[in-house]
Design a protein around this motif. Structure first.
Motif, PDB file in Angstrom:
ATOM      1  N   SER A  80      -4.187   5.117  -5.003  1.00 25.31           N
ATOM      2  CA  SER A  80      -5.547   5.019  -5.702  1.00 25.31           C
ATOM      3  C   SER A  80      -5.375   3.476  -6.129  1.00 25.31           C
ATOM      4  O   SER A  80      -6.442   2.722  -6.053  1.00 25.31           O
ATOM      5  N   LEU A  81      -4.022   2.865  -6.304  1.00 22.75           N
ATOM      6  CA  LEU A  81      -3.932   1.388  -6.453  1.00 22.75           C
ATOM      7  C   LEU A  81      -4.670   0.550  -5.333  1.00 22.75           C
ATOM      8  O   LEU A  81      -5.271  -0.322  -5.478  1.00 22.75           O
ATOM      9  N   LEU A  82      -4.110   1.053  -4.197  1.00 24.11           N
ATOM     10  CA  LEU A  82      -4.630   0.324  -2.918  1.00 24.11           C
ATOM     11  C   LEU A  82      -5.902   0.476  -2.759  1.00 24.11           C
ATOM     12  O   LEU A  82      -6.523  -0.615  -2.210  1.00 24.11           O
ATOM     13  N   VAL A  83      -6.468   1.560  -2.840  1.00 19.90           N
ATOM     14  CA  VAL A  83      -7.952   1.827  -2.704  1.00 19.90           C
ATOM     15  C   VAL A  83      -8.775   0.875  -3.701  1.00 19.90           C
ATOM     16  O   VAL A  83      -9.625   0.260  -3.422  1.00 19.90           O
ATOM     17  N   LEU A  84      -8.089   0.557  -4.954  1.00 22.91           N
ATOM     18  CA  LEU A  84      -8.879  -0.061  -5.945  1.00 22.91           C
ATOM     19  C   LEU A  84      -8.497  -1.622  -5.598  1.00 22.91           C
ATOM     20  O   LEU A  84      -9.714  -2.402  -5.668  1.00 22.91           O
ATOM     21  N   CYS A  85      -7.836  -2.023  -4.963  1.00 20.33           N
ATOM     22  CA  CYS A  85      -7.358  -3.281  -4.468  1.00 20.33           C
ATOM     23  C   CYS A  85      -8.593  -3.536  -3.326  1.00 20.33           C
ATOM     24  O   CYS A  85      -8.921  -4.745  -3.184  1.00 20.33           O
ATOM     25  N   CYS A  86      -8.794  -2.687  -2.790  1.00 16.47           N
ATOM     26  CA  CYS A  86      -9.551  -2.724  -1.342  1.00 16.47           C
ATOM     27  C   CYS A  86     -10.974  -3.234  -1.821  1.00 16.47           C
ATOM     28  O   CYS A  86     -11.616  -4.057  -1.439  1.00 16.47           O
ATOM     29  N   TRP A  87     -11.324  -2.272  -2.969  1.00 22.67           N
ATOM     30  CA  TRP A  87     -12.712  -2.439  -3.449  1.00 22.67           C
ATOM     31  C   TRP A  87     -12.764  -3.755  -4.027  1.00 22.67           C
ATOM     32  O   TRP A  87     -13.963  -4.539  -4.090  1.00 22.67           O
ATOM     33  N   GLY A  88     -11.843  -4.155  -4.961  1.00 27.61           N
ATOM     34  CA  GLY A  88     -11.816  -5.353  -5.841  1.00 27.61           C
ATOM     35  C   GLY A  88     -12.124  -6.500  -4.738  1.00 27.61           C
ATOM     36  O   GLY A  88     -12.776  -7.432  -4.997  1.00 27.61           O
ATOM     37  N   GLY A  89     -10.894  -6.486  -3.832  1.00 25.78           N
ATOM     38  CA  GLY A  89     -11.074  -7.635  -2.883  1.00 25.78           C
ATOM     39  C   GLY A  89     -12.109  -7.752  -1.909  1.00 25.78           C
ATOM     40  O   GLY A  89     -12.779  -9.001  -1.716  1.00 25.78           O
ATOM     41  N   GLY A  90     -12.714  -6.484  -1.589  1.00 28.67           N
ATOM     42  CA  GLY A  90     -13.981  -6.636  -0.657  1.00 28.67           C
ATOM     43  C   GLY A  90     -15.212  -7.267  -1.547  1.00 28.67           C
ATOM     44  O   GLY A  90     -16.113  -8.082  -1.022  1.00 28.67           O
ATOM     45  N   THR A  91     -15.286  -6.953  -2.850  1.00 27.12           N
ATOM     46  CA  THR A  91     -16.200  -7.604  -3.781  1.00 27.12           C
ATOM     47  C   THR A  91     -16.186  -8.980  -3.952  1.00 27.12           C
ATOM     48  O   THR A  91     -17.156  -9.665  -4.040  1.00 27.12           O
ATOM     49  N   ALA A 142      -6.960  -1.587   7.307  1.00 26.79           N
ATOM     50  CA  ALA A 142      -5.785  -2.111   7.213  1.00 26.79           C
ATOM     51  C   ALA A 142      -4.777  -1.241   6.457  1.00 26.79           C
ATOM     52  O   ALA A 142      -3.655  -1.266   6.928  1.00 26.79           O
ATOM     53  N   ILE A 143      -5.168  -0.847   5.227  1.00 27.59           N
ATOM     54  CA  ILE A 143      -4.412  -0.017   4.593  1.00 27.59           C
ATOM     55  C   ILE A 143      -3.883   1.245   5.544  1.00 27.59           C
ATOM     56  O   ILE A 143      -3.084   1.789   5.234  1.00 27.59           O
ATOM     57  N   MET A 144      -4.903   1.673   5.986  1.00 32.94           N
ATOM     58  CA  MET A 144      -4.772   3.065   6.898  1.00 32.94           C
ATOM     59  C   MET A 144      -3.547   2.929   7.705  1.00 32.94           C
ATOM     60  O   MET A 144      -2.950   3.590   8.298  1.00 32.94           O
ATOM     61  N   SER A 145      -3.579   1.745   8.654  1.00 31.41           N
ATOM     62  CA  SER A 145      -2.547   1.242   9.418  1.00 31.41           C
ATOM     63  C   SER A 145      -1.279   1.112   8.828  1.00 31.41           C
ATOM     64  O   SER A 145      -0.351   1.435   9.452  1.00 31.41           O
ATOM     65  N   ILE A 146      -1.441   0.519   7.616  1.00 27.96           N
ATOM     66  CA  ILE A 146       0.117   0.396   6.888  1.00 27.96           C
ATOM     67  C   ILE A 146       0.578   2.000   6.726  1.00 27.96           C
ATOM     68  O   ILE A 146       1.604   2.198   6.678  1.00 27.96           O
ATOM     69  N   ASP A 147      -0.424   2.937   6.272  1.00 29.15           N
ATOM     70  CA  ASP A 147      -0.137   4.244   5.921  1.00 29.15           C
ATOM     71  C   ASP A 147       0.545   4.878   7.222  1.00 29.15           C
ATOM     72  O   ASP A 147       1.631   5.425   7.092  1.00 29.15           O
ATOM     73  N   ARG A 148      -0.041   4.556   8.387  1.00 30.17           N
ATOM     74  CA  ARG A 148       0.466   5.245   9.600  1.00 30.17           C
ATOM     75  C   ARG A 148       1.778   4.433   9.786  1.00 30.17           C
ATOM     76  O   ARG A 148       2.642   5.284  10.427  1.00 30.17           O
ATOM     77  N   TYR A 149       1.961   3.169   9.714  1.00 31.72           N
ATOM     78  CA  TYR A 149       3.365   2.949   9.916  1.00 31.72           C
ATOM     79  C   TYR A 149       4.282   3.365   9.024  1.00 31.72           C
ATOM     80  O   TYR A 149       5.319   3.805   9.445  1.00 31.72           O
ATOM     81  N   VAL A 150       4.066   3.517   7.715  1.00 32.04           N
ATOM     82  CA  VAL A 150       5.121   4.259   6.973  1.00 32.04           C
ATOM     83  C   VAL A 150       5.544   5.700   7.181  1.00 32.04           C
ATOM     84  O   VAL A 150       6.633   5.873   7.276  1.00 32.04           O
ATOM     85  N   ALA A 151       4.400   6.426   7.569  1.00 36.48           N
ATOM     86  CA  ALA A 151       4.551   7.711   8.035  1.00 36.48           C
ATOM     87  C   ALA A 151       5.435   7.928   9.405  1.00 36.48           C
ATOM     88  O   ALA A 151       6.139   9.060   9.382  1.00 36.48           O
ATOM     89  N   ILE A 152       5.173   7.015  10.248  1.00 25.00           N
ATOM     90  CA  ILE A 152       5.944   7.135  11.541  1.00 25.00           C
ATOM     91  C   ILE A 152       7.036   6.506  11.624  1.00 25.00           C
ATOM     92  O   ILE A 152       8.028   7.024  12.085  1.00 25.00           O
TER      93      ILE A 152
END
Length: 320
Positions: free
Chosen positions: A140-151, A114-124
């Motif tokens: 880095s903060l977004l990736v950390l949130c992904c790990w924390g949320g998934g756990t 989902a974060i990667m989709s947001i990244d593509r949205y901002v880039a385009i």
């Protein structure tokens, strides 16, 4: 573990009792697992070593490759050991750990996609604000949130499953510890636990899927407004690999978990689980490398410059 003292280990039925077929399955699974680890490791190494692959997109891709290695490593090595040793057993603690890590890494993958989709949205859609929005700290903060949320997402259902009493039988009709077959072995009413798992999975899958749909609806609208055909093609090429991975990942998981998990459908679930845990992680490196023209172009440029520098050094050495 007082409630689970009556059962010290579970027996995993696996795929088949045919020994010759198991040998073939062992070879196929081993090659697939080795290819998955090597392919995703290659992505990790390239995105770290190659200076041209330091954009946020490749930063997220590197973490996705790490997740794919961990996700498939939770189940496949144990399945290979069981086939090789002929002892298809897993301890109660090992079973619960396998389930929790499986769902934690899987949930983290969905958040990261989902974060990667947001990244593509901002880039385009907002290219002028891309560098100021997708900074190294924010990524880095977004990736950390992904790990924390998934756990944390499946922590509650995992604790509920852990506290269930298991007093026999202890045979799990699967090749790894999955929540569906294991819940059916509990010696208690599991209705609430089943609904909790189902609701959590539905929130995860449909919630992150909504982010993809909204992001790509705006992305497609923006791309169609680009006057240049070459520009539209280039913009679509940066999203093609991600869209393909989304389709494979969500398709297999929705079929596997958002449907009635009846005992008669267990064999079918095994096939879908193999696709989800073996085939999908194996295909992802090829999808991102082969369908992403930017990745190929930058990688080939790096190989060309490295080869050119090596030849220059070699000629200098010969002259000396």
């Amino acid at each position: 573990m007082e409630n689970n003292s009556r059962v010290s280990e579970f027996t995993l039925v696996g795929f088949t009792d045919n020994q010759q077929l198991e040998i073939l399955l062992f070879i196929v699974l081993f090659i697939a697992y080795l290819s998955t680890v090597l392919g995703n490791t290659l992505i990790i190494v390239l995105t770290i070593v190659n200076q041209r692959l330091r954009s946020p997109m490749y930063f997220f891709l590197r973490h996705f490759a790490v997740l794919e290695i961990g996700f498939t490593s939770v189940m496949i090595p144990k399945a290979l050991v069981n086939i090789a040793m002929g002892h298809k057993a897993i301890s109660v603690y090992g079973c619960f750990v396998q389930i929790f890590v499986y769902f934690a890494l899987g949930s983290t993958e969905f958040f990261l996609l989902a974060i990667m989709s947001i990244d593509r949205y901002v880039a385009i859609c907002n290219p002028l604000h891309y560098s100021s929005t997708m900074t190294g700290w924010n990524c880095s903060l977004l990736v950390l949130c992904c790990w924390g949320g998934g756990t944390l997402l499946f922590m509650g259902p995992a604790v509920g499953l852990f506290q269930m009493p298991f007093c026999g039988p202890s045979t799990i009709n699967h090749f790894f510890c999955d929540n569906g077959p294991l819940i059916r072995l509990a010696c208690a009413d599991t209705t609430l636990l089943e609904y909790t798992y189902f609701l959590t999975a539905m929130i995860l899958l449909l919630g992150t899927l909504a982010i993809h749909v909204i992001s790509y609806a705006k992305i497609i609208s923006t791309i169609l407004g680009i006057p240049s055909a070459k520009g539209r093609q280039k913009a679509f090429s940066t999203c093609a690999a991600h869209i393909t991975v989304i389709s494979i990942t969500y398709g297999s998981c929705i079929v596997l978990y958002l449907r009635l998990n009846k005992p008669s459908e267990v064999d079918y679930s095994k096939v879908v689980a193999v696709f989800n845990t073996v085939v999908s992680p194996l295909l992802n490196p090829f999808i991102y490398c082969l369908r992403n023209e930017q990745f190929l172009e930058k990688h080939l440029q790096t190989m060309y410059h490295s080869l050119k520098d090596s030849m220059r050094v070699g000629r200098t050495t010969v002259r000396t």
